[in-house]
Enzyme design. Structure first.
Site, short mmCIF file in Angstrom:
data_model
loop_
_atom_site.label_atom_id
_atom_site.label_comp_id
_atom_site.label_asym_id
_atom_site.label_seq_id
_atom_site.Cartn_x
_atom_site.Cartn_y
_atom_site.Cartn_z
N ALA A 181 23.09 35.33 88.50
CA ALA A 181 22.59 36.38 87.49
C ALA A 181 23.65 36.74 86.68
O ALA A 181 23.63 37.97 86.18
CB ALA A 181 22.08 37.32 88.47
N ARG A 197 17.40 35.32 74.91
CA ARG A 197 16.25 35.41 74.33
C ARG A 197 15.49 36.61 74.88
O ARG A 197 14.20 36.61 74.38
CB ARG A 197 15.58 34.04 74.64
CG ARG A 197 15.92 32.95 74.08
CD ARG A 197 15.47 31.69 74.80
NE ARG A 197 16.06 31.23 75.87
CZ ARG A 197 16.03 30.14 76.45
NH1 ARG A 197 14.87 29.64 76.19
NH2 ARG A 197 16.66 29.94 77.53
N TYR A 239 -2.79 73.06 84.23
CA TYR A 239 -1.12 72.36 84.83
C TYR A 239 -0.84 73.05 85.78
O TYR A 239 -0.69 74.29 86.05
CB TYR A 239 -0.41 72.74 83.23
CG TYR A 239 1.09 72.35 83.86
CD1 TYR A 239 1.48 70.98 84.29
CD2 TYR A 239 2.14 73.33 83.74
CE1 TYR A 239 2.77 70.65 84.74
CE2 TYR A 239 3.26 72.84 84.14
CZ TYR A 239 3.76 71.57 84.61
OH TYR A 239 4.93 71.35 85.13
N ALA A 292 -11.13 76.97 86.35
CA ALA A 292 -10.82 76.11 85.13
C ALA A 292 -9.77 76.73 84.25
O ALA A 292 -9.69 77.88 83.97
CB ALA A 292 -12.07 75.95 84.28
C1 UD1 Z 1 19.84 24.72 84.97
C2 UD1 Z 1 20.55 23.79 85.38
C3 UD1 Z 1 19.13 22.35 85.10
C4 UD1 Z 1 17.65 23.00 85.83
C5 UD1 Z 1 17.58 24.50 85.27
C6 UD1 Z 1 16.52 25.07 86.05
C7 UD1 Z 1 22.62 23.27 85.26
C8 UD1 Z 1 24.00 22.80 84.58
N1 UD1 Z 1 21.25 22.96 84.87
O1 UD1 Z 1 20.00 24.82 83.52
O2 UD1 Z 1 19.60 21.29 85.47
O3 UD1 Z 1 16.78 22.05 85.17
O4 UD1 Z 1 18.70 25.31 85.71
O5 UD1 Z 1 16.01 26.26 85.71
O6 UD1 Z 1 22.99 24.07 86.24
N2 UD1 Z 1 24.39 31.42 85.18
C9 UD1 Z 1 25.52 32.05 85.62
N3 UD1 Z 1 26.76 32.11 85.12
C10 UD1 Z 1 26.80 31.03 84.12
C11 UD1 Z 1 25.97 30.14 83.68
C12 UD1 Z 1 24.57 30.61 84.28
O7 UD1 Z 1 25.38 33.04 86.51
O8 UD1 Z 1 28.11 30.68 83.68
C13 UD1 Z 1 23.12 31.65 85.74
C14 UD1 Z 1 22.32 32.18 84.71
O9 UD1 Z 1 22.01 33.71 84.65
C15 UD1 Z 1 20.88 31.82 85.35
C16 UD1 Z 1 21.19 30.50 86.11
O10 UD1 Z 1 22.78 30.71 86.34
O11 UD1 Z 1 20.12 32.74 86.28
C17 UD1 Z 1 20.86 29.12 85.47
O12 UD1 Z 1 21.64 29.17 84.35
P1 UD1 Z 1 20.72 28.69 82.77
O13 UD1 Z 1 21.85 28.75 81.56
O14 UD1 Z 1 19.60 29.00 82.55
O15 UD1 Z 1 20.76 27.04 83.25
P2 UD1 Z 1 19.87 25.91 82.63
O16 UD1 Z 1 20.51 25.81 81.40
O17 UD1 Z 1 18.57 26.40 82.43
#
Ligand code: UD1
Ligand code: MG
Length: 450
Positions: free
Chosen positions: A9, A15, A353, A367
């Site tokens: 997380a 976005r 109130y 009232a």
């Molecule tokens: C990742 C997967 C992808 C998969 C997808 C599913 C990888 C490289 N790719 O891609 O194969 O299809 O999820 O949703 O893992 N996060 C961190 N630290 C970081 C980067 C990310 O905590 O340095 C957390 C983000 O907050 C998020 C999760 O990891 O909760 C996934 O990261 P995100 O960047 O969304 O990965 P995707 O590109 O969606």
């Protein structure tokens, strides 16, 4: 078999366009990350860690001390995020469930099936994959000629033909803890994003001839991640519908599901009816046989609102916590109630109130009665005994106490406490001007004719 869990997380969630960390945006009043954490808890997993980065302090404060927190100061990728948890889990036996904080719909049964498979087969990893009509945005699952998983390729690193693969990585994994660390050590940021990809662990394990199994999700929704506020709104709407359906199946009548908002911390007893345009947020407990709404705005927050059996609330009522409404009471219409207790069988029926008030049983509030609780600096209390009757438009200037069986006269501004059984009346004499109306009307008639 021991299972621990790691929830990623740390990502910024660009976005969402928000100063609030993505995982703290709420669905039915609950931060989105709590859904996955509650699901993990329901599996009986005890060691749960959360990787935090953006808004780490806020996330920690909101979730409390129940979890381990693992800081990831710069978001170098999902592989780096998991690597940061090494010292926390290294010595633990068994498996590590790796999940994302932004997938609130993931089901317990699905995670259970990953765990049972690991229990049975002792693989190095189990992945949750899905066959989807539109794989765009997801990592694609690569399988060898035997059908075994041999790797994951991110969309931006895909060859043209790999893009056609419609089996995707949902981002849900169960890793054998010992195999995970030694594979993670080998990953490099040698990809289009220059990030450390957790998914590279899969091909490393495959090269080491380790077994990688998969569970296929047949629900297109459950691993759906939230990336923007439209996703958030849609998932929230789906969850609300489900929540309302569950309440209906538990014996609550909800007249118009479309205009009813009920958060996850609200409980409602059998044979209670929720009328249209009711907004029930925070911690609220409603008993049996109540009528709530139409047009009520009940904010329970953490302090809570409790409404006992056979109570009617509305139309047009606002409540702010803490509020307790005892059985058989009646609140509404046009009532604002804050930080108060309304005793058994008491009625606050029109245009009032009531704030910072403790009210006894069988009280009748006339009232337009108002508790004047605020002097511009401090809030003051009003205490109303049993069987009190206030005349219409009484102003109760707090601090004040009305003893049992006391009365106030209509239109009185009561600035002193009233002893039990007494009447307080503050009113100037009525002056009657003989024949005034008759003369006035004669004059009007004359003007019209002339
Ligand atoms: C990742 C997967 C992808 C998969 C997808 C599913 C990888 C490289 N790719 O891609 O194969 O299809 O999820 O949703 O893992 N996060 C961190 N630290 C970081 C980067 C990310 O905590 O340095 C957390 C983000 O907050 C998020 C999760 O990891 O909760 C996934 O990261 P995100 O960047 O969304 O990965 P995707 O590109 O969606
Ligand atoms: Mg993602």
């Amino acid at each position: 078999m021991k299972v621990s869990a790691l929830v990623l997380a740390a990502g910024i969630g660009t976005r969402m366009k928000s100063s609030t960390p993505k995982v703290l945006h709420t669905i039915l009043g609950k931060p989105m990350i709590c859904y996955i954490l509650d699901t993990v808890e329901s599996l009986g997993v005890s060691d749960v860690a959360v990787v935090v980065g953006h808004g780490a302090a806020d996330v920690r404060r909101t979730l409390g001390e129940k979890y381990h927190y693992i800081p990831q100061p710069s978001q170098l990728g999902t592989g780096d995020a998991v690597m940061k948890a090494r010292t926390t889990f290294e010595d633990k036996p068994g498996y590590l469930l790796v999940l994302c904080g932004d997938t609130p719909l993931l089901k317990k049964e699905t995670l259970d099936s990953l765990i049972s498979l690991a229990e049975k087969e002792s693989p190095s990893a189990v992945m949750l994959t899905a066959k989807v009509p539109d794989p765009s945005g997801y990592g694609r699952i690569l399988r060898d000629s035997w059908g075994n998983i041999k790797g994951v390729v991110e969309e931006r690193d895909c060859q043209v033909e790999e893009k056609m693969i419609n089996e995707v990585n949902t981002g849900v994994y169960l890793f054998s803890i010992t195999d995970l660390w030694q594979a993670l050590e080998k990953i490099t940021p040698d990809n289009d994003q220059h990030e450390y990809y957790l998914t590279d662990v899969i091909s490393i394990l495959h090269d080491q001839k380790k077994s990688i199994l998969s569970v296929k999700s047949n629900d297109l929704e459950e691993y759906r991640g939230i990336n923007n506020r439209w996703h958030l709104a849609q998932i929230a709407a789906d969850m609300l519908e489900e929540r309302i359906r569950d309440l209906c199946l538990d014996g609550v009548t909800i007249i118009d599901p479309k205009s009813t908002y009920i958060e996850s911390d609200v409980t409602i007893g059998e044979d209670t009816t929720i009328h249209p345009n009711s907004y029930l947020s925070g911690k609220i407990t409603i008993g049996k046989n109540c009528n709530i709404g139409p047009f009520v705005y009940l904010i329970g927050d953490d302090k809570g609102i409790t409404i006992e059996d056979n109570v009617s609330v509305g139309p047009f009522v606002r409540m702010r916590p803490p509020v307790e409404v005892k059985e058989n009471a009646k609140i509404g219409c046009f009532i604002d109630l804050k930080k108060s207790i309304i005793g058994k069988g008491s009625k606050v029926p029109h245009l009032s109130y009531i704030g910072d008030t403790e009210m006894g049983e069988d009280v009748n509030i006339g009232a337009g009665t108002i508790t004047c609780n605020y002097d511009g600096v401090n809030k003051h209390k009003t205490k109303i005994g049993n069987r009190v009757f206030t005349g219409s438009d009484t102003m109760l200037v707090a601090p004040i106490e009305l003893g049992d069986d006391s009365y106030t006269g209509a239109g009185s501004v009561v600035t002193k406490s009233v002893e039990p059984g007494d009447l307080a009346i503050e009113r100037s004499e009525v002056r009657v001007v003989k024949g005034w109306g008759k003369r006035k009307n004669a004059q009007k008639q004359a003007n019209k004719n002339g």
